[in-house]
Motif scaffolding. Sequence first.
Motif, PDB file in Angstrom:
ATOM      1  N   ALA A 397       0.835  -1.205   0.000  1.00  0.00           N
ATOM      2  CA  ALA A 397       0.000   0.000   0.000  1.00  0.00           C
ATOM      3  C   ALA A 397       0.870   1.257   0.000  1.00  0.00           C
ATOM      4  CB  ALA A 397      -0.927  -0.006   1.211  1.00  0.00           C
ATOM      5  N   TYR A 398       1.954   1.224   0.758  1.00  0.00           N
ATOM      6  CA  TYR A 398       2.862   2.377   0.790  1.00  0.00           C
ATOM      7  C   TYR A 398       3.493   2.598  -0.587  1.00  0.00           C
ATOM      8  CZ  TYR A 398       6.910   5.283   1.854  1.00  0.00           C
ATOM      9  OH  TYR A 398       7.855   6.278   1.847  1.00  0.00           O
ATOM     10  N   ALA A 399       3.836   1.499  -1.264  1.00  0.00           N
ATOM     11  CA  ALA A 399       4.432   1.624  -2.596  1.00  0.00           C
ATOM     12  C   ALA A 399       3.452   2.258  -3.580  1.00  0.00           C
ATOM     13  CB  ALA A 399       4.877   0.240  -3.096  1.00  0.00           C
ATOM     14  N   VAL A 400       2.175   1.842  -3.506  1.00  0.00           N
ATOM     15  CA  VAL A 400       1.168   2.433  -4.394  1.00  0.00           C
ATOM     16  C   VAL A 400       1.024   3.926  -4.116  1.00  0.00           C
ATOM     17  CG1 VAL A 400      -1.281   2.455  -4.983  1.00  0.00           C
ATOM     18  CG2 VAL A 400      -0.101   0.282  -4.694  1.00  0.00           C
ATOM     19  N   THR A 401       0.976   4.289  -2.821  1.00  0.00           N
ATOM     20  CA  THR A 401       0.828   5.703  -2.455  1.00  0.00           C
ATOM     21  C   THR A 401       2.059   6.504  -2.849  1.00  0.00           C
ATOM     22  OG1 THR A 401      -0.589   5.067  -0.601  1.00  0.00           O
ATOM     23  CG2 THR A 401       0.352   7.282  -0.553  1.00  0.00           C
ATOM     24  N   ALA A 402       3.251   5.915  -2.665  1.00  0.00           N
ATOM     25  CA  ALA A 402       4.491   6.629  -2.986  1.00  0.00           C
ATOM     26  C   ALA A 402       4.602   6.884  -4.486  1.00  0.00           C
ATOM     27  CB  ALA A 402       5.698   5.834  -2.492  1.00  0.00           C
ATOM     28  N   VAL A 403       4.244   5.879  -5.279  1.00  0.00           N
ATOM     29  CA  VAL A 403       4.314   6.044  -6.728  1.00  0.00           C
ATOM     30  C   VAL A 403       3.193   6.965  -7.215  1.00  0.00           C
ATOM     31  CG1 VAL A 403       4.158   4.835  -8.937  1.00  0.00           C
ATOM     32  CG2 VAL A 403       5.443   3.826  -7.050  1.00  0.00           C
ATOM     33  N   SER A 404       2.026   6.888  -6.563  1.00  0.00           N
ATOM     34  CA  SER A 404       0.855   7.712  -6.906  1.00  0.00           C
ATOM     35  C   SER A 404       0.554   7.693  -8.397  1.00  0.00           C
ATOM     36  CB  SER A 404       1.053   9.161  -6.441  1.00  0.00           C
ATOM     37  OG  SER A 404       1.156   9.217  -5.047  1.00  0.00           O
ATOM     38  N   PRO A 405       0.211   6.538  -8.946  1.00  0.00           N
ATOM     39  CA  PRO A 405      -0.119   6.510 -10.384  1.00  0.00           C
ATOM     40  C   PRO A 405      -1.301   7.411 -10.681  1.00  0.00           C
ATOM     41  CG  PRO A 405      -0.819   4.487  -9.287  1.00  0.00           C
ATOM     42  CD  PRO A 405       0.013   5.241  -8.291  1.00  0.00           C
ATOM     43  N   THR A 406      -1.237   8.102 -11.811  1.00  0.00           N
ATOM     44  CA  THR A 406      -2.289   9.042 -12.186  1.00  0.00           C
ATOM     45  C   THR A 406      -3.342   8.337 -13.029  1.00  0.00           C
ATOM     46  OG1 THR A 406      -0.748  10.892 -12.159  1.00  0.00           O
ATOM     47  CG2 THR A 406      -2.796  11.201 -13.373  1.00  0.00           C
ATOM     48  N   LEU A 407      -4.578   8.466 -12.613  1.00  0.00           N
ATOM     49  CA  LEU A 407      -5.702   7.902 -13.340  1.00  0.00           C
ATOM     50  C   LEU A 407      -6.538   9.035 -13.922  1.00  0.00           C
ATOM     51  CD1 LEU A 407      -6.826   5.139 -10.823  1.00  0.00           C
ATOM     52  CD2 LEU A 407      -5.344   4.871 -12.798  1.00  0.00           C
ATOM     53  N   GLN A 408      -7.218   8.752 -15.010  1.00  0.00           N
ATOM     54  CA  GLN A 408      -8.059   9.758 -15.651  1.00  0.00           C
ATOM     55  C   GLN A 408      -9.526   9.419 -15.446  1.00  0.00           C
ATOM     56  OE1 GLN A 408      -6.834   9.978 -19.770  1.00  0.00           O
ATOM     57  NE2 GLN A 408      -5.340  11.571 -19.330  1.00  0.00           N
ATOM     58  N   ALA A 409     -10.297  10.435 -15.154  1.00  0.00           N
ATOM     59  CA  ALA A 409     -11.739  10.277 -14.997  1.00  0.00           C
ATOM     60  C   ALA A 409     -12.434  11.166 -16.017  1.00  0.00           C
ATOM     61  CB  ALA A 409     -12.168  10.654 -13.587  1.00  0.00           C
ATOM     62  N   GLN A 410     -13.301  10.575 -16.800  1.00  0.00           N
ATOM     63  CA  GLN A 410     -14.049  11.328 -17.804  1.00  0.00           C
ATOM     64  C   GLN A 410     -15.528  11.173 -17.504  1.00  0.00           C
ATOM     65  OE1 GLN A 410     -12.715   9.392 -21.359  1.00  0.00           O
ATOM     66  NE2 GLN A 410     -10.950  10.729 -21.629  1.00  0.00           N
ATOM     67  N   LEU A 411     -16.243  12.259 -17.678  1.00  0.00           N
ATOM     68  CA  LEU A 411     -17.683  12.213 -17.472  1.00  0.00           C
ATOM     69  C   LEU A 411     -18.380  12.151 -18.811  1.00  0.00           C
ATOM     70  CD1 LEU A 411     -18.415  14.598 -14.540  1.00  0.00           C
ATOM     71  CD2 LEU A 411     -18.641  12.144 -14.628  1.00  0.00           C
ATOM     72  N   GLY A 412     -19.002  10.999 -19.058  1.00  0.00           N
ATOM     73  CA  GLY A 412     -19.776  10.895 -20.257  1.00  0.00           C
ATOM     74  C   GLY A 412     -21.190  11.225 -19.908  1.00  0.00           C
ATOM     75  N   GLY A 413     -21.965  11.287 -20.747  1.00  0.00           N
ATOM     76  CA  GLY A 413     -23.247  11.476 -20.241  1.00  0.00           C
ATOM     77  C   GLY A 413     -24.320  11.658 -21.213  1.00  0.00           C
ATOM     78  N   GLY A 414     -25.247  12.102 -20.828  1.00  0.00           N
ATOM     79  CA  GLY A 414     -26.429  12.166 -21.547  1.00  0.00           C
ATOM     80  C   GLY A 414     -26.403  13.135 -22.614  1.00  0.00           C
ATOM     81  N   GLY A 415     -27.040  13.701 -23.153  1.00  0.00           N
ATOM     82  CA  GLY A 415     -27.085  14.449 -24.307  1.00  0.00           C
ATOM     83  C   GLY A 415     -26.415  15.670 -24.412  1.00  0.00           C
ATOM     84  N   GLY A 416     -25.936  16.246 -25.237  1.00  0.00           N
ATOM     85  CA  GLY A 416     -25.355  17.425 -25.591  1.00  0.00           C
ATOM     86  C   GLY A 416     -24.954  18.379 -24.566  1.00  0.00           C
ATOM     87  N   GLY A 417     -24.604  18.009 -23.374  1.00  0.00           N
ATOM     88  CA  GLY A 417     -24.309  19.007 -22.410  1.00  0.00           C
ATOM     89  C   GLY A 417     -22.943  19.532 -22.512  1.00  0.00           C
ATOM     90  N   ALA A 418     -22.693  20.422 -23.355  1.00  0.00           N
ATOM     91  CA  ALA A 418     -21.402  21.056 -23.476  1.00  0.00           C
ATOM     92  C   ALA A 418     -21.393  22.345 -22.724  1.00  0.00           C
ATOM     93  CB  ALA A 418     -21.077  21.295 -24.946  1.00  0.00           C
ATOM     94  N   GLY A 419     -20.183  22.770 -22.369  1.00  0.00           N
ATOM     95  CA  GLY A 419     -20.085  23.992 -21.627  1.00  0.00           C
ATOM     96  C   GLY A 419     -20.128  25.216 -22.477  1.00  0.00           C
ATOM     97  N   GLY A 420     -20.113  25.104 -23.739  1.00  0.00           N
ATOM     98  CA  GLY A 420     -20.082  26.258 -24.598  1.00  0.00           C
ATOM     99  C   GLY A 420     -21.441  26.640 -25.085  1.00  0.00           C
ATOM    100  N   LYS A 440     -14.585  17.691 -19.610  1.00  0.00           N
ATOM    101  CA  LYS A 440     -13.168  17.687 -19.268  1.00  0.00           C
ATOM    102  C   LYS A 440     -12.719  16.317 -18.794  1.00  0.00           C
ATOM    103  CE  LYS A 440     -12.963  22.546 -17.869  1.00  0.00           C
ATOM    104  NZ  LYS A 440     -12.653  23.483 -16.771  1.00  0.00           N
ATOM    105  N   THR A 441     -11.429  16.100 -18.833  1.00  0.00           N
ATOM    106  CA  THR A 441     -10.814  14.901 -18.294  1.00  0.00           C
ATOM    107  C   THR A 441     -10.033  15.295 -17.050  1.00  0.00           C
ATOM    108  OG1 THR A 441     -10.640  13.861 -20.471  1.00  0.00           O
ATOM    109  CG2 THR A 441      -9.205  13.030 -18.732  1.00  0.00           C
ATOM    110  N   LEU A 442     -10.343  14.639 -15.941  1.00  0.00           N
ATOM    111  CA  LEU A 442      -9.690  14.957 -14.676  1.00  0.00           C
ATOM    112  C   LEU A 442      -8.591  13.953 -14.394  1.00  0.00           C
ATOM    113  CD1 LEU A 442     -12.822  15.732 -12.463  1.00  0.00           C
ATOM    114  CD2 LEU A 442     -11.496  17.278 -13.878  1.00  0.00           C
ATOM    115  N   ASP A 443      -7.429  14.434 -14.003  1.00  0.00           N
ATOM    116  CA  ASP A 443      -6.321  13.569 -13.601  1.00  0.00           C
ATOM    117  C   ASP A 443      -6.324  13.462 -12.077  1.00  0.00           C
ATOM    118  OD1 ASP A 443      -5.445  13.162 -16.187  1.00  0.00           O
ATOM    119  OD2 ASP A 443      -4.216  14.969 -16.185  1.00  0.00           O
ATOM    120  N   VAL A 444      -6.396  12.230 -11.580  1.00  0.00           N
ATOM    121  CA  VAL A 444      -6.485  12.000 -10.137  1.00  0.00           C
ATOM    122  C   VAL A 444      -5.363  11.049  -9.730  1.00  0.00           C
ATOM    123  CG1 VAL A 444      -7.951  11.235  -8.239  1.00  0.00           C
ATOM    124  CG2 VAL A 444      -8.985  12.242 -10.274  1.00  0.00           C
ATOM    125  N   ALA A 445      -4.582  11.437  -8.717  1.00  0.00           N
ATOM    126  CA  ALA A 445      -3.497  10.589  -8.207  1.00  0.00           C
ATOM    127  C   ALA A 445      -4.088   9.530  -7.276  1.00  0.00           C
ATOM    128  CB  ALA A 445      -2.473  11.436  -7.460  1.00  0.00           C
TER     129      ALA A 445
END
Length: 490
Positions: A397-420, A440-445
């Motif tokens: 567990a310490y090794a995983v935390t020390a390395v802190s691999p970065t994962l990406q989270a994307q929100l898909g979703g329902g219809g046309g909800g763009a920010g523009g 957007k794509t969020l990078d989470v350690a």
Amino acid sequence: MFFTYLRRELRRRRKAALVVASGLALGIALVIVVNSVSAGMGKAQEKVLQSLYGLGTDMTVTKAAEASAAQERPRFRFDAQEDGSGEEQSTDHVMVQGFQTLASSTVGEVGEQSGVADAVGGLSLQVVKVSGEFTRGRFQQDGGQDGRSGQKGGPGGAQPAPEGRVQGGGADFDVNSYSVYGTDVTEPELGPLTSSRITSGRTFKASETDAKVAVVDSAHAKEKKLETGDTVTVKGTKYKIIGIATADSGDAAAHLYIPLKQAQELADAKGKVTTIYVRATDSQQLDAVKSGIQKNVAGTTVTTSADLADTVSGSLSTASSLATGVGKWLSIAVLAAAFLVAGLLTSSAVSRRVREFGTLKALGWTSGRVTRQVVGEAVVHGLVGGALGIALGLAGAYAVTAVSPTLQAQLGGGGGGAGGPAGGPGGGGMAGPVRQAATKTLDVALTAPVSLITIALAVGLAVAGGLVAGAFGGWRASRLRPADALRRVA
């Protein structure tokens, strides 16, 4: 006598004890790592949801999608200039995100529903700024003649149109789009701004309900070279920057935060909100609260954090599925195999100690006493394996935390909800800031926190492993007879 014999046997059979303990240790270590990584996945997903909803928010209420709602198209008007050249012109077009709003009175209706602890409204806007200048072209006649083609006058003495072409001129305009969020400054505990930390300056005061002040996201401030004390202009209104906010997840819900009343004036949406952020009295009863709001407050769509979590995709979602699905089943399979191997090794060791146990029975030991002795040795093996497993699990567990691999989270979703500005009405049922962040794509350690519950589970598994192994060996030892020992005496 029990502990004396136990200590002597464990010392005499150190290698066999180490083999059994090592097998259990590997299984326990895997369980600790998988549980810790799963806990880290849960925290990572909470972090993603907080960046969209705001800390403490359990659900959001938005206007239900209307199929017949007409989209608003941005129009830009520029005044004609005398010479039309060299003078910069600009205009701001302020639009409500999603083009769907609720009456501010709906906030009170939602707050009165059973199970709702607090509710606050907000208005999400998109600003499209067009700025640039026109340059007038110059007309040049063909053949070098000064405005004439050399032809004779036509009937009635009219002069023919000169022949030539226009050179130069044109327009050079820049289009800039950014988001503005109107927040209720009297309710600082709810809304998207709560997922950001004020890293410079201060946040809003409760008395600044109609003040021309703003809090700017740190990434936007860096891009535009803004600092506290500077001013930003939106649709001709200047706002003084009182604070810089840094989103905990790295992606803010909006570029600019201003008081709700000011946002309503900018968008000509007096008494309107796009999103109602809700905190429930009991986070375990969200489904009941959601049903109550949808039933009693007409024309609304309620989205809980659980609903939004289902739209999270990317490597974070994939890794979470692996940890909760494949990882847990793998750890269970390895742990079961470790228990089985420990039991078989203990039973095999009992078979090699037939003469010893037969002699003990001949000296007066009962079958129960022999069984207890074997079970005692197996439990000690399990505890040793548990200690080794906890050490290995903590190291993993310490090794995983020390390395802190970065994962990406994307929100898909329902219809046309763009920010523009192209965002259609009611796209996906998520409102303003949530709609923008969904693109957007969020990078989470990733971290792997080890809880006391996980440690307690490891100790329990160690004891259980020892009892399973002891049950195998004790059952075998209880079936031995003194005569078996006498037959093996040389």
